[in-house]
Scaffold this motif. Structure first.
Motif, PDB file in Angstrom:
ATOM      1  N   ALA A 159      34.982  53.126  40.971  1.00 29.49           N
ATOM      2  CA  ALA A 159      35.861  52.076  40.439  1.00 29.49           C
ATOM      3  C   ALA A 159      37.002  52.742  39.672  1.00 29.49           C
ATOM      4  CB  ALA A 159      35.081  51.142  39.519  1.00 29.49           C
ATOM      5  N   ASP A 160      38.185  52.159  39.774  1.00 28.30           N
ATOM      6  CA  ASP A 160      39.358  52.719  39.124  1.00 28.30           C
ATOM      7  C   ASP A 160      39.579  52.124  37.738  1.00 28.30           C
ATOM      8  OD1 ASP A 160      40.541  54.364  41.408  1.00 28.30           O
ATOM      9  OD2 ASP A 160      40.157  52.428  42.336  1.00 28.30           O
ATOM     10  N   ASP A 161      39.007  50.959  37.488  1.00 26.67           N
ATOM     11  CA  ASP A 161      39.079  50.318  36.173  1.00 26.67           C
ATOM     12  C   ASP A 161      37.867  49.416  36.039  1.00 26.67           C
ATOM     13  OD1 ASP A 161      39.988  49.551  33.685  1.00 26.67           O
ATOM     14  OD2 ASP A 161      41.790  48.545  34.390  1.00 26.67           O
ATOM     15  N   TYR A 162      37.554  49.048  34.799  1.00 24.79           N
ATOM     16  CA  TYR A 162      36.348  48.264  34.521  1.00 24.79           C
ATOM     17  C   TYR A 162      36.687  47.272  33.416  1.00 24.79           C
ATOM     18  CZ  TYR A 162      31.230  47.635  34.234  1.00 24.79           C
ATOM     19  OH  TYR A 162      29.949  47.140  34.282  1.00 24.79           O
ATOM     20  N   VAL A 163      36.572  45.987  33.707  1.00 24.12           N
ATOM     21  CA  VAL A 163      36.874  44.936  32.741  1.00 24.12           C
ATOM     22  C   VAL A 163      35.619  44.087  32.565  1.00 24.12           C
ATOM     23  CG1 VAL A 163      38.344  42.954  32.226  1.00 24.12           C
ATOM     24  CG2 VAL A 163      39.293  44.906  33.458  1.00 24.12           C
ATOM     25  N   VAL A 164      35.271  43.826  31.305  1.00 23.08           N
ATOM     26  CA  VAL A 164      34.065  43.055  31.002  1.00 23.08           C
ATOM     27  C   VAL A 164      34.418  41.586  30.807  1.00 23.08           C
ATOM     28  CG1 VAL A 164      32.124  42.796  29.396  1.00 23.08           C
ATOM     29  CG2 VAL A 164      32.991  45.078  29.949  1.00 23.08           C
ATOM     30  N   ALA A 206      49.549  46.694  37.037  1.00 19.78           N
ATOM     31  CA  ALA A 206      49.679  48.128  36.752  1.00 19.78           C
ATOM     32  C   ALA A 206      49.012  48.943  37.857  1.00 19.78           C
ATOM     33  CB  ALA A 206      49.063  48.457  35.384  1.00 19.78           C
ATOM     34  N   GLY A 207      47.855  48.503  38.298  1.00 19.15           N
ATOM     35  CA  GLY A 207      47.162  49.192  39.379  1.00 19.15           C
ATOM     36  C   GLY A 207      47.944  49.159  40.684  1.00 19.15           C
ATOM     37  N   LEU A 208      48.593  48.039  40.972  1.00 22.85           N
ATOM     38  CA  LEU A 208      49.391  47.933  42.168  1.00 22.85           C
ATOM     39  C   LEU A 208      50.631  48.834  42.102  1.00 22.85           C
ATOM     40  CD1 LEU A 208      49.123  44.083  42.728  1.00 22.85           C
ATOM     41  CD2 LEU A 208      48.179  45.858  44.213  1.00 22.85           C
TER      42      LEU A 208
END
Length: 177
Positions: free
Chosen positions: A151-156, A170-172
């Motif tokens: 995974a490139d990022d992790y949001v809870v 931002a990822g795009l």
């Protein structure tokens, strides 16, 4: 309009603006120049928005309410989104359509999100698609496992819809989160 066509139009619009900035002195008044520049700037913004809208996000989330909320906020931000309610359904969509980013829940029926992430990152066809995990599992060990699996990022969850959209954008932009 295709993504390539939108990019070309955006490039031409930028060139158009450069020319107008250089020939400002040829206009009879500042008012005439500002009017033309206003139209050109509007066209530039509209084409920029169309270019962003060509970016596709796949939301893999089994909770219909959460998936609707995420989809609504992504589309409100000018992105195209599609929803899958299981890992198996997601791979069916990925085989038919390309996506630029995946938002992935861990707790899915059948193939869980960790297995989906592992399979994505092992497959040469999908390994470069950024994956943002959006999950209720917020312990440090869960975040570490998700990130180690690719995974490139992790949001809870719960999270701010605005933060989620900003992280997606931002990822795009980077091509990776």
């Amino acid at each position: 309009m295709t993504e390539k066509g939108s990019a070309m139009l955006l490039t031409r619009t930028n060139a158009f603006l450069d020319v107008f900035e250089k020939v400002h002195t040829k206009f009879t008044s500042d008012r005439e120049f500002c009017y033309i520049m206003g139209i050109a700037c509007f066209v530039k913004q509209v084409n920029k928005d169309k270019f962003m809208a060509a970016q596709r996000v796949l939301v893999i989330e089994d909770d219909k309410n959460i998936s609707r909320l995420v989809k609504y906020n992504l589309e409100k931000a000018g992105l195209v989104s599609e929803t899958a309610f299981s890992g198996e359904e997601a791979f069916g969509i990925l085989d038919k359509k390309g996506v630029d980013l995946i938002i992935l829940d861990i707790m899915l029926p059948g193939m869980d999100g960790l297995e989906v992430c592992r399979t994505l990152k092992e497959n040469p066809k999908f390994k470069n698609i950024p994956v943002l995990m959006l999950t209720a599992k917020g312990e440090e060990v869960d975040r570490i496992v998700g990130l180690e699996l690719g995974a490139d990022d992790y949001v809870v969850k719960p999270c701010s819809p605005r933060e989620l959209v900003l992280r997606v954008k931002a990822g795009l932009k980077r091509g990776k989160i």
